[in-house]
Scaffold this motif. Structure first.
Motif, PDB file in Angstrom:
ATOM      1  N   UNK A 117       0.795  -1.226   0.000  1.00 27.52           N
ATOM      2  CA  UNK A 117       0.000   0.000   0.000  1.00 27.52           C
ATOM      3  C   UNK A 117       0.833   1.283   0.000  1.00 27.52           C
ATOM      4  N   UNK A 118       2.040   1.228   0.512  1.00 31.30           N
ATOM      5  CA  UNK A 118       2.754   2.456   0.859  1.00 31.30           C
ATOM      6  C   UNK A 118       3.052   3.354  -0.334  1.00 31.30           C
ATOM      7  N   UNK A 119       3.425   2.785  -1.476  1.00 36.23           N
ATOM      8  CA  UNK A 119       3.802   3.594  -2.643  1.00 36.23           C
ATOM      9  C   UNK A 119       3.139   2.991  -3.869  1.00 36.23           C
ATOM     10  N   UNK A 120       2.211   3.711  -4.496  1.00 34.95           N
ATOM     11  CA  UNK A 120       1.406   3.101  -5.558  1.00 34.95           C
ATOM     12  C   UNK A 120       1.370   3.917  -6.845  1.00 34.95           C
ATOM     13  N   UNK A 121       2.417   4.723  -7.084  1.00 39.30           N
ATOM     14  CA  UNK A 121       2.429   5.508  -8.316  1.00 39.30           C
ATOM     15  C   UNK A 121       3.562   5.099  -9.255  1.00 39.30           C
ATOM     16  N   UNK A 122       4.203   3.961  -8.978  1.00 42.83           N
ATOM     17  CA  UNK A 122       5.349   3.569  -9.779  1.00 42.83           C
ATOM     18  C   UNK A 122       4.977   3.293 -11.236  1.00 42.83           C
ATOM     19  N   UNK A 123       3.740   2.797 -11.460  1.00 41.93           N
ATOM     20  CA  UNK A 123       3.351   2.361 -12.799  1.00 41.93           C
ATOM     21  C   UNK A 123       3.015   3.527 -13.716  1.00 41.93           C
TER      22      UNK A 123
END
Length: 396
Positions: free
Chosen positions: A59-65
């Motif tokens: 959940x912590x970091x979800x903008x990598x894609x």
């Protein structure tokens, strides 16, 4: 993440990366096509352990894609499913969803899956002698099944298929399909609003009604869950059916054996899942603290990806790991994940593969590949592995 000259550029398919890192230790730095650096875990024991490590957050970091390309509202709406949450939120969602996604609902789909399969086979039989089994069979079947299960109208299913394909292909790609994902989310928002006003007996209405005492799914959780079911229920099952038929058709004697002994198909499907994993990587995790990850010094905030495909080809876990053995008795593959995020849709994927592959073999006993087995094209992808096309001659 501190950079290293040994960082591997991820430029092709999952298999290309596995080939490059399999002998380099359990953890290796790689750079995704969109430039994002990640730690890649590749060995079976370590992948399984990492999938259960609470220090690695979904959940912590979800903008990598998309690297911030999506609006915060759209990202939240498509990225708040149980796949992207940690306990206790993950536990709450899985418990609520399980009430609507029970095994009897899945098994009750078997006759309908058989009917849909028969319709697609009839169309192929009535067409040309050479067909693309992916576009004509392996792809349309799962999207029809998952859309019927959720309650998506027939006229909308082609769009859902295109949006799901675009999303899966865009993960980690240099250019993320922002418009397709935005359209996908907005359409799901409208569908949920309609089903809330006019519920039916499909899964989406059951999810809207699902509750545990006073606790319901939030709007974003509903949208994300529907998004997850469509993407996972379509893309991964398409790959399982397509990859399985490819492996059988490149081994005609094996295809003939399965025709003669259909009871052996379930075990063969487990080897399809292992040998050509339809899902090659688990959803990326974020390290919540600095940690030594199997010898690699990982900083808080670093991204970690577990390669299910590499784990499934680990020689320490599987004798003759690079050999295709459809009768393999012990097969602890990780294609459906491991731990609390083990795929809830695994029974449906197995059911669809059993029906689709079994019925295809029975209907077309003379089917053969129309191209050399090594000439098939695999679609580039970060987390999935499937064929772009599978040309087949249906009659000898």
């Amino acid at each position: 993440m501190s950079e290293s000259p040994a960082v591997l550029e991820f430029t092709g398919t999952a298999q290309d990366v596995v080939t490059s890192v399999h002998t380099a230790g359990p953890v290796r730095q790689v750079r995704l096509p969109n430039g994002v650096p990640v730690w890649l875990v590749t060995r079976h024991t370590e992948v399984r352990e990492a999938l259960s490590d609470p220090r690695l957050s979904n959940h912590d970091r979800n903008d990598w894609f998309d690297q911030g390309a999506l609006s915060p509202q759209v990202r939240s709406a498509m990225n708040t499913s149980m796949l992207r949450l940690d306990p206790p939120d993950h536990t709450r969602l899985r418990k609520l969803i399980a009430k609507a996604f029970v095994p009897r609902r899945i098994e009750a789909l078997r006759p309908r899956v058989g009917q849909l399969t028969g319709d697609l086979l009839d169309r192929m039989a009535a067409g040309s002698a050479e067909v693309d089994v992916i576009t004509g069979y392996a792809s349309p079947l799962p999207i029809q099944v998952i859309c019927e299960l959720l309650g998506v109208a027939v006229e909308d299913r082609a769009n859902y298929r295109e949006w799901a394909d675009a999303f899966a292909a865009g993960l980690g790609a240099p250019v993320f399909p922002v418009q397709a994902v935005t359209d996908f989310v907005e359409h799901l928002q409208g569908l949920i609003a309609r089903r809330r006003a006019e519920p039916d007996d499909a899964l989406l209405s059951a999810l809207i009604a699902a509750r545990d005492q006073a606790d319901r799914l939030t709007e974003d959780e509903l949208i994300s869950t529907a998004f997850l079911f469509i993407v996972a229920g379509h893309e991964t099952t398409t790959n399982l059916i397509g990859n399985g038929l490819y492996l059988l058709l490149r081994n005609p004697e094996l295809a003939d054996r399965i025709r003669a002994h259909p009871e052996e198909l379930p075990r063969a499907i487990e080897e399809f899942l292992r040998y050509e994993s339809p899902v090659t990587g688990a959803s990326l995790r974020t390290a919540t603290e600095a940690m030594n990850l199997f010898g690699a010094e990982v900083a808080a905030g670093d991204l970690v990806m577990m390669s299910l495909h590499a784990a499934n080809r680990d020689g320490t876990a599987f004798p003759d790991a690079d050999g295709f053995q459809p009768g393999r008795e012990r097969n602890p593959h990780l294609s459906f994940g491991y731990g609390i995020h083990f795929c809830m849709g695994a029974p449906l994927a197995r059911l669809e593969a059993q029906v689709a592959i079994g019925e295809f073999l029975a209907r077309f006993p003379q089917a053969r590949l129309a191209v050399d087995a090594d000439a098939v094209e695999w679609r580039p992808g970060l987390l999935t592995r499937g064929l772009a096309a599978l040309p087949v001659r249906l009659a000898g």
